[in-house]
Scaffold this motif. Sequence first.
Motif, mmCIF file in Angstrom:
data_model
loop_
_atom_site.group_PDB
_atom_site.id
_atom_site.type_symbol
_atom_site.label_atom_id
_atom_site.label_comp_id
_atom_site.label_asym_id
_atom_site.label_seq_id
_atom_site.Cartn_x
_atom_site.Cartn_y
_atom_site.Cartn_z
ATOM 1 N N ALA A 50 4.551 47.026 14.857
ATOM 2 C CA ALA A 50 3.678 47.520 13.798
ATOM 3 C C ALA A 50 2.384 46.717 13.870
ATOM 4 O O ALA A 50 2.374 45.636 14.449
ATOM 5 C CB ALA A 50 4.363 47.322 12.468
ATOM 6 N N PRO A 51 1.296 47.213 13.289
ATOM 7 C CA PRO A 51 0.081 46.394 13.248
ATOM 8 C C PRO A 51 0.404 45.085 12.553
ATOM 9 O O PRO A 51 1.319 45.042 11.710
ATOM 10 C CB PRO A 51 -0.886 47.230 12.406
ATOM 11 N N PRO A 52 -0.301 43.999 12.863
ATOM 12 C CA PRO A 52 0.069 42.697 12.313
ATOM 13 C C PRO A 52 0.293 42.715 10.801
ATOM 14 O O PRO A 52 1.197 42.083 10.312
ATOM 15 C CB PRO A 52 -1.122 41.806 12.686
ATOM 16 N N ARG A 53 -0.552 43.513 10.079
ATOM 17 C CA ARG A 53 -0.378 43.512 8.628
ATOM 18 C C ARG A 53 1.001 44.025 8.230
ATOM 19 O O ARG A 53 1.619 43.536 7.316
ATOM 20 C CB ARG A 53 -1.473 44.331 7.957
ATOM 21 N N GLU A 54 1.445 45.062 8.963
ATOM 22 C CA GLU A 54 2.763 45.642 8.683
ATOM 23 C C GLU A 54 3.874 44.612 8.893
ATOM 24 O O GLU A 54 4.877 44.619 8.208
ATOM 25 C CB GLU A 54 3.023 46.812 9.634
ATOM 26 N N MET A 55 3.704 43.744 9.866
ATOM 27 C CA MET A 55 4.731 42.783 10.208
ATOM 28 C C MET A 55 4.743 41.572 9.282
ATOM 29 O O MET A 55 5.676 40.823 9.260
ATOM 30 C CB MET A 55 4.515 42.281 11.643
ATOM 31 N N SER A 56 3.622 41.378 8.565
ATOM 32 C CA SER A 56 3.545 40.129 7.808
ATOM 33 C C SER A 56 4.410 40.185 6.560
ATOM 34 O O SER A 56 4.839 41.250 6.117
ATOM 35 C CB SER A 56 2.095 39.836 7.420
ATOM 36 N N GLY A 102 8.576 49.800 10.302
ATOM 37 C CA GLY A 102 7.906 50.463 11.419
ATOM 38 C C GLY A 102 8.543 51.796 11.714
ATOM 39 O O GLY A 102 9.411 52.261 10.964
ATOM 40 N N ARG A 103 8.096 52.412 12.803
ATOM 41 C CA ARG A 103 8.682 53.695 13.220
ATOM 42 C C ARG A 103 9.250 53.531 14.612
ATOM 43 O O ARG A 103 8.678 52.819 15.435
ATOM 44 C CB ARG A 103 7.609 54.792 13.285
ATOM 45 N N ASN A 104 10.363 54.162 14.877
ATOM 46 C CA ASN A 104 10.896 54.199 16.236
ATOM 47 C C ASN A 104 11.727 55.461 16.377
ATOM 48 O O ASN A 104 11.567 56.390 15.592
ATOM 49 C CB ASN A 104 11.690 52.915 16.543
ATOM 50 N N VAL A 105 12.652 55.478 17.357
ATOM 51 C CA VAL A 105 13.444 56.689 17.551
ATOM 52 C C VAL A 105 14.208 57.105 16.303
ATOM 53 O O VAL A 105 14.612 58.254 16.167
ATOM 54 C CB VAL A 105 14.463 56.534 18.709
ATOM 55 N N SER A 142 11.196 56.486 10.345
ATOM 56 C CA SER A 142 10.654 55.364 9.592
ATOM 57 C C SER A 142 11.819 54.471 9.140
ATOM 58 O O SER A 142 12.800 54.964 8.604
ATOM 59 C CB SER A 142 9.903 55.922 8.389
ATOM 60 N N ALA A 143 11.695 53.178 9.402
ATOM 61 C CA ALA A 143 12.801 52.285 9.046
ATOM 62 C C ALA A 143 12.279 50.955 8.527
ATOM 63 O O ALA A 143 11.268 50.446 9.013
ATOM 64 C CB ALA A 143 13.697 52.056 10.261
ATOM 65 N N ALA A 144 12.953 50.411 7.518
ATOM 66 C CA ALA A 144 12.564 49.112 6.957
ATOM 67 C C ALA A 144 13.778 48.198 6.991
ATOM 68 O O ALA A 144 14.849 48.560 6.494
ATOM 69 C CB ALA A 144 12.074 49.286 5.526
ATOM 70 N N VAL A 145 13.598 47.043 7.611
ATOM 71 C CA VAL A 145 14.671 46.050 7.645
ATOM 72 C C VAL A 145 14.358 45.040 6.538
ATOM 73 O O VAL A 145 13.322 44.377 6.574
ATOM 74 C CB VAL A 145 14.743 45.361 9.021
ATOM 75 N N VAL A 146 15.231 44.963 5.564
ATOM 76 C CA VAL A 146 14.934 44.213 4.341
ATOM 77 C C VAL A 146 15.781 42.944 4.272
ATOM 78 O O VAL A 146 17.014 43.012 4.297
ATOM 79 C CB VAL A 146 15.249 45.102 3.113
ATOM 80 N N SER A 147 15.105 41.785 4.178
ATOM 81 C CA SER A 147 15.849 40.520 4.051
ATOM 82 C C SER A 147 15.343 39.701 2.868
ATOM 83 O O SER A 147 15.505 38.489 2.851
ATOM 84 C CB SER A 147 15.709 39.698 5.342
#
Length: 486
Positions: A8-14, A75-78, A81-86
């Motif tokens: 994802a763009p850096p902002r998305e990853m932060s 992010g998006r992949n196969v 749209s998916a969010a990994v939440v911790s």
Amino acid sequence: MSLALDPAPPREMSARETPARVRPPAVVGEGRRPRPPAPVPLDAVPGTLALLKGLRDNPVATWTRWHFEQPIVHGRNVLGSAAVVSDPAVIRHVLVGNAANYDKGELQRRTLGGGLGTGLLLAEGDQWRAQRRALAPLFSPRHVDGFKRSMVEVADEMVERWARLRDGRRIDIANEMARATLRVLGRTVFSEAMSGPEDRFARVVSAFLESVGQVDPLDILGMPAWLPRLGAARTKPLLRYFEEEVTAILDKRRALLASGAPAPQDLLTLLLAARDPETGAGLSDDDVRANVVTFLIAGHETTSNTLTWALYLLSQHPEERAAVEREVDDLMPEGRVDPGRVDDFVRTRAVLEEAMRLYPPAASITREALGPDTLGTLRVKARTLVIVSPYVLHRHRLLWDAPDHFHPSRFMPENRGGIDRFAFLPFGAGPRVCIAASFALQEAVILLATALRHVRLDHAPGHEVMPVQRITLRSRGGMPMILRRR
Ligand code: HEM
């Protein structure tokens, strides 16, 4: 199942929101401790083909460093749209506060659906609510307490069998634990053993889990159900065996109940008598069968893997093993667990919890959003896949000190208060929390304490340990260990 997301763009990853830091008391000496084996997190996100292959071979090997460092990775992949939440606060929102906005999702139904049908684990909506209400009393503290004796019996039989083996013999402890947990289910669900030979049943359950738990690329890509899946040819005969076995058990019990003879007070009798307290309705034949299979699938390898990992971890940490041996020697002067003292095995339990932190049997909890939602500051649309991965969460850099090291003391009563309820989720949380968590922990304490009281197990040379995620997080190639009497 884990996901490595497209970059994802850096902002998305932060970091979207800094979670309350839940630092267990500082643990020392980790430099001298061996690091329990685990796949090294990836530095880069794998491409689509590599990701598909990774998800099929071993989903826990597809996580990237970011997942262990960021509260939310979106992010998006196969998989879309998916969010990994911790972030514990956001996890609470997904699993409890706004649980009504999520279901288990199509991918999970396809991956597991084959055997479990409409059982409690996969049912949704009103069907799930009615079943949960009807089945909850089966796992009430009174009933779970009543199962202690059967669990102690199985534990005693296990060590009696080991006593007949040559000292120094190599045994596969993963198999041994699978056999013991299946026996416990046999006694507590069906009272008398299954109608077929127990070992064969254990092998079938294991082979079934191996094939049914593998994530098929066609399922990830959302291909129609009529397209033949890679593992289907293997799964079908296993499923047939299962169905026949369970049907035979049910027929036998119905005949017994109809004859008016006293029926054993096991889970099967309770299941057949279960009524939804709101409507008075019982379970249909299909639902009873689906739930028997669900108990076998959900209750067998989860517990046996916990025990296998605990015994392996202790074999690598002699000082921890000595401490827990002192506890079992103290509490079991006659060599047996006293059913009235199960709660006193606090160190044994801490070892099991730490084993489930490092190797959570249910390595991923996935949900699909039914409508839009806000996760921290991230807005997600309907159909977004939300992943809470106990595997990632339990090793998260923001949440744990020495996250990759084995320190059972974190879970000792004097330290446990520092652990956020939503940072440690071996049994999930919210309305769909494991219905049998206290059953499983009680069983694991009894089996582990009995094993440690009688034998010392060391990891056998020549076997390389690596966790591999199927339905549960297993040890690849079993767990060969050398058995010595204490
Ligand atoms: C160490 C052992 C176990 C672990 C780690 C474990 C873990 C879990 C987890 C994480 C969930 C929630 C899944 C989700 O929210 O998507 C769950 C649900 C469930 N578990 Fe367990 N489990 C264990 C033992 C057992 C046993 C012994 C049984 C039955 C005898 C069992 C039966 C179930 C059922 C029926 C559900 C579905 C509950 C519902 O959706 O209402 N589990 N388990």
